[in-house]
Write a protein that holds these residues in place. Structure first.
Motif, PDB file in Angstrom:
ATOM      1  N   VAL A   1      37.717 -72.365 -49.489  1.00  0.00           N
ATOM      2  CA  VAL A   1      37.879 -73.280 -48.359  1.00  0.00           C
ATOM      3  C   VAL A   1      36.819 -74.364 -48.316  1.00  0.00           C
ATOM      4  O   VAL A   1      37.040 -75.449 -47.788  1.00  0.00           O
ATOM      5  CB  VAL A   1      37.863 -72.499 -47.022  1.00  0.00           C
ATOM      6  N   ASN A   2      35.638 -74.077 -48.869  1.00  0.00           N
ATOM      7  CA  ASN A   2      34.529 -75.020 -48.766  1.00  0.00           C
ATOM      8  C   ASN A   2      34.573 -76.063 -49.874  1.00  0.00           C
ATOM      9  O   ASN A   2      35.102 -75.822 -50.953  1.00  0.00           O
ATOM     10  CB  ASN A   2      33.196 -74.272 -48.823  1.00  0.00           C
ATOM     11  N   SER A   3      33.990 -77.217 -49.587  1.00  0.00           N
ATOM     12  CA  SER A   3      33.914 -78.296 -50.565  1.00  0.00           C
ATOM     13  C   SER A   3      32.736 -79.191 -50.207  1.00  0.00           C
ATOM     14  O   SER A   3      32.497 -79.467 -49.024  1.00  0.00           O
ATOM     15  CB  SER A   3      35.209 -79.118 -50.572  1.00  0.00           C
ATOM     16  N   PRO A   4      32.002 -79.684 -51.212  1.00  0.00           N
ATOM     17  CA  PRO A   4      30.912 -80.626 -50.918  1.00  0.00           C
ATOM     18  C   PRO A   4      31.400 -81.944 -50.352  1.00  0.00           C
ATOM     19  O   PRO A   4      30.610 -82.732 -49.840  1.00  0.00           O
ATOM     20  CB  PRO A   4      30.241 -80.820 -52.284  1.00  0.00           C
ATOM     21  N   ARG A   5      32.702 -82.201 -50.407  1.00  0.00           N
ATOM     22  CA  ARG A   5      33.238 -83.461 -49.900  1.00  0.00           C
ATOM     23  C   ARG A   5      33.020 -83.624 -48.399  1.00  0.00           C
ATOM     24  O   ARG A   5      32.951 -84.752 -47.902  1.00  0.00           O
ATOM     25  CB  ARG A   5      34.734 -83.548 -50.216  1.00  0.00           C
ATOM     26  N   VAL A   6      32.941 -82.526 -47.673  1.00  0.00           N
ATOM     27  CA  VAL A   6      32.753 -82.616 -46.221  1.00  0.00           C
ATOM     28  C   VAL A   6      31.430 -83.309 -45.911  1.00  0.00           C
ATOM     29  O   VAL A   6      31.374 -84.254 -45.118  1.00  0.00           O
ATOM     30  CB  VAL A   6      32.802 -81.222 -45.575  1.00  0.00           C
ATOM     31  N   VAL A   7      30.358 -82.830 -46.542  1.00  0.00           N
ATOM     32  CA  VAL A   7      29.050 -83.437 -46.311  1.00  0.00           C
ATOM     33  C   VAL A   7      28.970 -84.803 -46.980  1.00  0.00           C
ATOM     34  O   VAL A   7      28.342 -85.726 -46.453  1.00  0.00           O
ATOM     35  CB  VAL A   7      27.924 -82.509 -46.808  1.00  0.00           C
ATOM     36  N   GLU A   8      29.604 -84.959 -48.143  1.00  0.00           N
ATOM     37  CA  GLU A   8      29.595 -86.258 -48.822  1.00  0.00           C
ATOM     38  C   GLU A   8      30.242 -87.336 -47.953  1.00  0.00           C
ATOM     39  O   GLU A   8      29.772 -88.476 -47.916  1.00  0.00           O
ATOM     40  CB  GLU A   8      30.327 -86.163 -50.155  1.00  0.00           C
ATOM     41  N   ALA A   9      31.323 -87.006 -47.283  1.00  0.00           N
ATOM     42  CA  ALA A   9      31.970 -87.978 -46.401  1.00  0.00           C
ATOM     43  C   ALA A   9      30.990 -88.446 -45.328  1.00  0.00           C
ATOM     44  O   ALA A   9      30.871 -89.652 -45.058  1.00  0.00           O
ATOM     45  CB  ALA A   9      33.215 -87.360 -45.762  1.00  0.00           C
TER      46      ALA A   9
ATOM     47  N   GLY B   1      22.755 -79.992 -57.735  1.00  0.00           N
ATOM     48  CA  GLY B   1      24.152 -79.588 -57.877  1.00  0.00           C
ATOM     49  C   GLY B   1      24.770 -79.168 -56.564  1.00  0.00           C
ATOM     50  O   GLY B   1      24.213 -79.373 -55.483  1.00  0.00           O
ATOM     51  N   ILE B   2      25.934 -78.539 -56.663  1.00  0.00           N
ATOM     52  CA  ILE B   2      26.698 -78.211 -55.454  1.00  0.00           C
ATOM     53  C   ILE B   2      26.202 -76.956 -54.747  1.00  0.00           C
ATOM     54  O   ILE B   2      26.626 -76.677 -53.629  1.00  0.00           O
ATOM     55  CB  ILE B   2      28.201 -78.065 -55.779  1.00  0.00           C
ATOM     56  N   TYR B   3      25.318 -76.182 -55.389  1.00  0.00           N
ATOM     57  CA  TYR B   3      24.769 -74.985 -54.747  1.00  0.00           C
ATOM     58  C   TYR B   3      23.347 -75.215 -54.241  1.00  0.00           C
ATOM     59  O   TYR B   3      22.624 -74.271 -53.935  1.00  0.00           O
ATOM     60  CB  TYR B   3      24.768 -73.814 -55.735  1.00  0.00           C
ATOM     61  N   ALA B   4      22.932 -76.467 -54.151  1.00  0.00           N
ATOM     62  CA  ALA B   4      21.536 -76.789 -53.873  1.00  0.00           C
ATOM     63  C   ALA B   4      21.082 -76.418 -52.468  1.00  0.00           C
ATOM     64  O   ALA B   4      19.878 -76.314 -52.224  1.00  0.00           O
ATOM     65  CB  ALA B   4      21.287 -78.281 -54.117  1.00  0.00           C
ATOM     66  N   SER B   5      22.004 -76.195 -51.555  1.00  0.00           N
ATOM     67  CA  SER B   5      21.602 -75.867 -50.182  1.00  0.00           C
ATOM     68  C   SER B   5      20.723 -74.624 -50.135  1.00  0.00           C
ATOM     69  O   SER B   5      19.727 -74.585 -49.409  1.00  0.00           O
ATOM     70  CB  SER B   5      22.836 -75.668 -49.294  1.00  0.00           C
TER      71      SER B   5
ATOM     72  N   GLU C   1      27.649 -77.293 -47.665  1.00  0.00           N
ATOM     73  CA  GLU C   1      27.574 -77.396 -49.120  1.00  0.00           C
ATOM     74  C   GLU C   1      27.175 -78.828 -49.460  1.00  0.00           C
ATOM     75  O   GLU C   1      27.978 -79.753 -49.356  1.00  0.00           O
ATOM     76  CB  GLU C   1      28.912 -77.043 -49.766  1.00  0.00           C
ATOM     77  N   THR C   2      25.928 -79.006 -49.832  1.00  0.00           N
ATOM     78  CA  THR C   2      25.393 -80.341 -50.075  1.00  0.00           C
ATOM     79  C   THR C   2      25.225 -80.569 -51.565  1.00  0.00           C
ATOM     80  O   THR C   2      24.564 -79.791 -52.249  1.00  0.00           O
ATOM     81  CB  THR C   2      24.036 -80.517 -49.372  1.00  0.00           C
ATOM     82  N   TYR C   3      25.821 -81.632 -52.075  1.00  0.00           N
ATOM     83  CA  TYR C   3      25.756 -81.936 -53.498  1.00  0.00           C
ATOM     84  C   TYR C   3      24.525 -82.806 -53.748  1.00  0.00           C
ATOM     85  O   TYR C   3      24.552 -84.021 -53.510  1.00  0.00           O
ATOM     86  CB  TYR C   3      27.035 -82.659 -53.924  1.00  0.00           C
ATOM     87  N   VAL C   4      23.446 -82.203 -54.231  1.00  0.00           N
ATOM     88  CA  VAL C   4      22.214 -82.937 -54.511  1.00  0.00           C
ATOM     89  C   VAL C   4      22.222 -83.365 -55.974  1.00  0.00           C
ATOM     90  O   VAL C   4      22.140 -82.525 -56.868  1.00  0.00           O
ATOM     91  CB  VAL C   4      20.971 -82.076 -54.199  1.00  0.00           C
ATOM     92  N   ARG C   5      22.321 -84.655 -56.206  1.00  0.00           N
ATOM     93  CA  ARG C   5      22.340 -85.174 -57.573  1.00  0.00           C
ATOM     94  C   ARG C   5      20.935 -85.395 -58.121  1.00  0.00           C
ATOM     95  O   ARG C   5      20.705 -85.275 -59.313  1.00  0.00           O
ATOM     96  CB  ARG C   5      23.131 -86.489 -57.612  1.00  0.00           C
ATOM     97  N   SER C   6      20.009 -85.725 -57.245  1.00  0.00           N
ATOM     98  CA  SER C   6      18.638 -86.004 -57.682  1.00  0.00           C
ATOM     99  C   SER C   6      17.658 -85.257 -56.789  1.00  0.00           C
ATOM    100  O   SER C   6      17.450 -85.665 -55.640  1.00  0.00           O
ATOM    101  CB  SER C   6      18.355 -87.513 -57.635  1.00  0.00           C
ATOM    102  N   PRO C   7      17.037 -84.173 -57.277  1.00  0.00           N
ATOM    103  CA  PRO C   7      16.045 -83.462 -56.462  1.00  0.00           C
ATOM    104  C   PRO C   7      14.875 -84.353 -56.067  1.00  0.00           C
ATOM    105  O   PRO C   7      14.250 -84.134 -55.035  1.00  0.00           O
ATOM    106  CB  PRO C   7      15.591 -82.331 -57.384  1.00  0.00           C
ATOM    107  N   GLN C   8      14.579 -85.373 -56.891  1.00  0.00           N
ATOM    108  CA  GLN C   8      13.480 -86.274 -56.574  1.00  0.00           C
ATOM    109  C   GLN C   8      13.852 -87.252 -55.460  1.00  0.00           C
ATOM    110  O   GLN C   8      12.991 -87.714 -54.720  1.00  0.00           O
ATOM    111  CB  GLN C   8      13.069 -87.074 -57.825  1.00  0.00           C
ATOM    112  N   ASN C   9      15.141 -87.536 -55.323  1.00  0.00           N
ATOM    113  CA  ASN C   9      15.592 -88.478 -54.298  1.00  0.00           C
ATOM    114  C   ASN C   9      16.945 -88.042 -53.755  1.00  0.00           C
ATOM    115  O   ASN C   9      17.983 -88.590 -54.113  1.00  0.00           O
ATOM    116  CB  ASN C   9      15.691 -89.894 -54.873  1.00  0.00           C
TER     117      ASN C   9
END
Length: 658
Positions: free
Chosen positions: A558-566, A353-357, A475-483
């Motif tokens: 102010v923060n968003s996972p979109r920054v790292v997603e981009a 999820g979005i709090y995975a960092s 803020e890194t959005y991790v969808r799959s902890p396995q990958n």
């Protein structure tokens, strides 16, 4: 016979009434599906928010992004549960569908923003909605900052809203709304955007005709329907005028000049923080103190390196200093991790999820033999291993609008550390650090961990982020902890046909303004609200992979996972979020690979992007691909990856505070 006839008549009446009721229910149900205005629909269920999807209801709350209606009947879910914002109720709904108690969800439940093909955008900052809700009558007071690094009061406050929802426990009589037990910091100024105050501001020399970077009032709301520029405060003329009197409440209070801090000013603030900061003198000396002083000297005297075969040196503020600092971190740094604390708040953060960092960092640090030590006297840093996300899930009482019990739990933990160890007392916590990605972490840790190095996703200057001490956490959005690297990469720059892309829910005041100007207004600007999966349509990930610029607009925070997603999808980030300190700010030269647009300049967004030459864009996109290595999680840490960069930011601030 008469009795029998009467009985049959009664049965017919009941049948007619039953059919009428069923028909009414079906009509109402059909109307719900035809509703296009999410606000109208959500008003029917004041306790929660329900959006109409293509095939199902999608319910949003602070814990789970969504649960599809297609599985609710099978799970025997009550309608009252559906409209509840209670975290435990939401978790119970999911648990009824599957007995899986692990981190992964059953395949028959596709959460919004978490589908198997990554086709939806991240729904960020949900918990903040419980503290700050916007409706058609919302009025926001801007918060403008000065460059002071010293703040005496905790910045646990909320923006002003003129009409509160029925379950809100704030008083609408107050002009400034704050969190429980807090008072506004002395270096903050609040601006009211009511018509009478706009008139007063005009008399006092404040221009109210241009868009502001941080204020939105009734005129801004009208703009959303009239497609006009908001008639709200332009604060640029305050820079050279410290005598302007502006009403903070109903009284006029003379305050020093205040301003939104652009990226160029942040650069100056970072440099000045090193010169102005006074280190906490340890109550007694240890060998580690001298080691850090030696390290600082070696970094400051690193040989200048203008080129490198493996790095683009233009991505860094000072590549020579960074390379030397990183080498010394690997050679010298030792971290002590406290074992105290009950799970899951301590030692068990989410890996998805979005709090995975915060979860991935904790997991990889605790298994890293290079950096860990069990000797308190040999540690340069001490890690407070709590999860700000798990703290909210476990302790926050939905709709209470109070974080007192969360803060108390952290206070109890720190007191345990103080009582059991001398390490905290030696420096008053200055050599301790935390890694927290939840929106509330800045306010929760402000007093309790005032001297600690705070690595925060919500790196907001107006919420007390201090240059030279705190670090900005990606803020890194991790969808799959396995990958975690699934779908990494994107199209080559020559194949990116879309000029700019954004899709997301209307969190906060800024995104509605963005959509008002650009949604369906220009074929080059693919600006949407929530992006729904539809057959034959591009997915969220495909849009990012095919766009030149990816818009990273702030939500509630102010923060968003979109920054790292981009960066993940090799798209040049366009950050629209005033006072946001980007990740690894002490190391990276963000302006070399990202675009920063002030909130007030949204009407000129396309012109700003078109003003960047093709050569410049191509160079920036190449640099995004090169800087990408610093934002990736690997099953095992790799040199210069996001784990090591987070640790380096903390190490860097520790070294330069000695």
């Amino acid at each position: 016979m008469g009795i029998e006839f009467g009985y049959m008549s009664l049965v017919r009446v009941k049948s007619v009434l039953l059919m009428a009721g069923v028909t009414f229910a079906l009509v109402l149900f059909a109307q719900l599906f035809e509703l296009q205005d999410f606000k109208s629909l959500s008003s029917l269920f004041s306790a929660g928010k329900i959006e109409v999807g293509q095939d199902s209801f999608i319910y949003h709350n602070s814990s789970r992004n969504s649960t599809y209606h297609s599985v609710l009947d099978a799970a025997n879910v009550n309608v009252a549960d559906l409209v509840s914002t209670d975290t435990e109720v939401s978790d119970e709904i999911v648990s009824r569908v599957s007995n899986d108690k692990g981190d992964s969800e059953p395949e028959n439940i596709k959460k919004f923003g978490d589908t198997l093909d990554d086709d939806l955008d991240p729904e960020d900052e949900f918990p903040s909605n419980d503290f700050l809700e916007f409706n058609n009558n919302t009025k926001v007071l801007g918060v403008i900052e000065d460059n002071s690094l010293k703040q005496e009061n905790p910045p646990e406050f909320e923006l002003q809203v003129s009409n509160y929802t029925s379950d809100r426990d704030f008083s609408p009589k107050n002009d400034i709304v704050m969190g429980p037990g807090a008072s506004p910091p002395s270096n903050l100024q609040f601006f009211s955007t009511s018509p009478e105050n706009l008139e007063t501001n005009s008399r006092n020399g404040v221009n109210s005709s241009a868009p502001s970077t941080s204020t939105m009032g009734k005129d801004a709301e009208d703009m959303l329907t009239k497609n006009e520029s908001p008639k709200i405060l332009d604060l640029s003329n305050l820079v050279n005028d410290s005598s302007v009197s502006i009403p903070a409440t109903k009284e006029r209070v003379k305050e020093p000049k205040r301003m939104v801090v652009p990226i160029s000013k942040m650069n100056d603030m970072l440099l000045s923080s090193y010169a102005s900061y006074k280190a906490v003198k340890p109550r007694w000396s240890l060998a580690v103190d001298q080691e850090l002083r030696n390290v600082k000297s070696m970094i400051e005297n690193a040989a200048t390196k203008e080129k490198d075969s493996h790095f683009d040196v233009s991505l860094y503020r000072n590549f020579s200093a960074f390379e030397r600092s990183y080498e010394l971190m690997e050679q010298v740094l030792k971290v002590y991790v406290y074992a105290e604390g009950e799970r899951p708040i301590f030692h068990q953060p989410p890996l998805k999820g979005i709090y995975a960092s915060e979860g991935w960092f904790m997991k990889q640090l605790k298994s890293n033999k290079r950096f860990l030590t069990k000797n308190l006297n040999k540690a340069h840093l001490f890690y407070l291993p709590f999860s700000s996300r798990e703290l909210e899930i476990a302790l926050y009482v939905p709709n209470s609008h109070s974080r007192k019990n969360l803060i108390q739990r952290l206070s109890d933990y720190v007191n345990t550390v103080k009582t059991k160890y001398d390490s905290w007392n030696r420096t008053d916590g200055a050599d301790h650090f935390l890694v927290a990605c939840h929106d509330w972490a800045p306010a929760e840790t402000w007093n309790i961990m005032a001297n600690c190095i705070r690595s925060l996703c919500n790196s907001d200057i107006k919420e007390g982020f201090r240059f030279g001490k705190d670090a900005s956490l990606p803020e890194t959005y991790v969808r799959s902890p396995q990958n975690p690297l699934r779908q990494l990469g994107g199209k080559a720059f020559s194949q990116r046909r879309i000029l700019a892309f954004f899709a997301g829910s209307m969190h906060g005041y800024l995104r509605p303004i963005l959509l008002n100007y650009w949604e369906n207004k220009d074929p080059d600007m693919k600006i949407f609200g929530p992006l729904r999966k539809a057959k034959g349509e591009m997915t969220y990930a495909q849009y990012m992979k095919s766009s030149k610029y990816c818009i990273c607009a702030k939500g509630y925070e102010v923060n968003s996972p979109r920054v790292v997603e981009a960066i993940f999808y090799e798209c040049v980030p366009v950050i629209i979020s005033d006072n946001f300190v980007p990740p690894f700010f002490e190391t990276l030269n963000w302006e070399s690979f990202a675009v920063f647009v002030l909130e007030k300049d949204i009407p000129n967004l396309k012109n700003i992007l078109l003003s960047i030459s093709k050569t410049r864009y191509r160079l920036m996109q190449q640099r995004v691909k090169r800087v990408q290595q610093h934002f990736l999680w690997h099953s095992r840490p790799m040199k210069y990856d996001v784990f090591n960069m987070i640790l380096h930011s903390i190490w860097h601030n520790r070294v330069f505070r000695t």
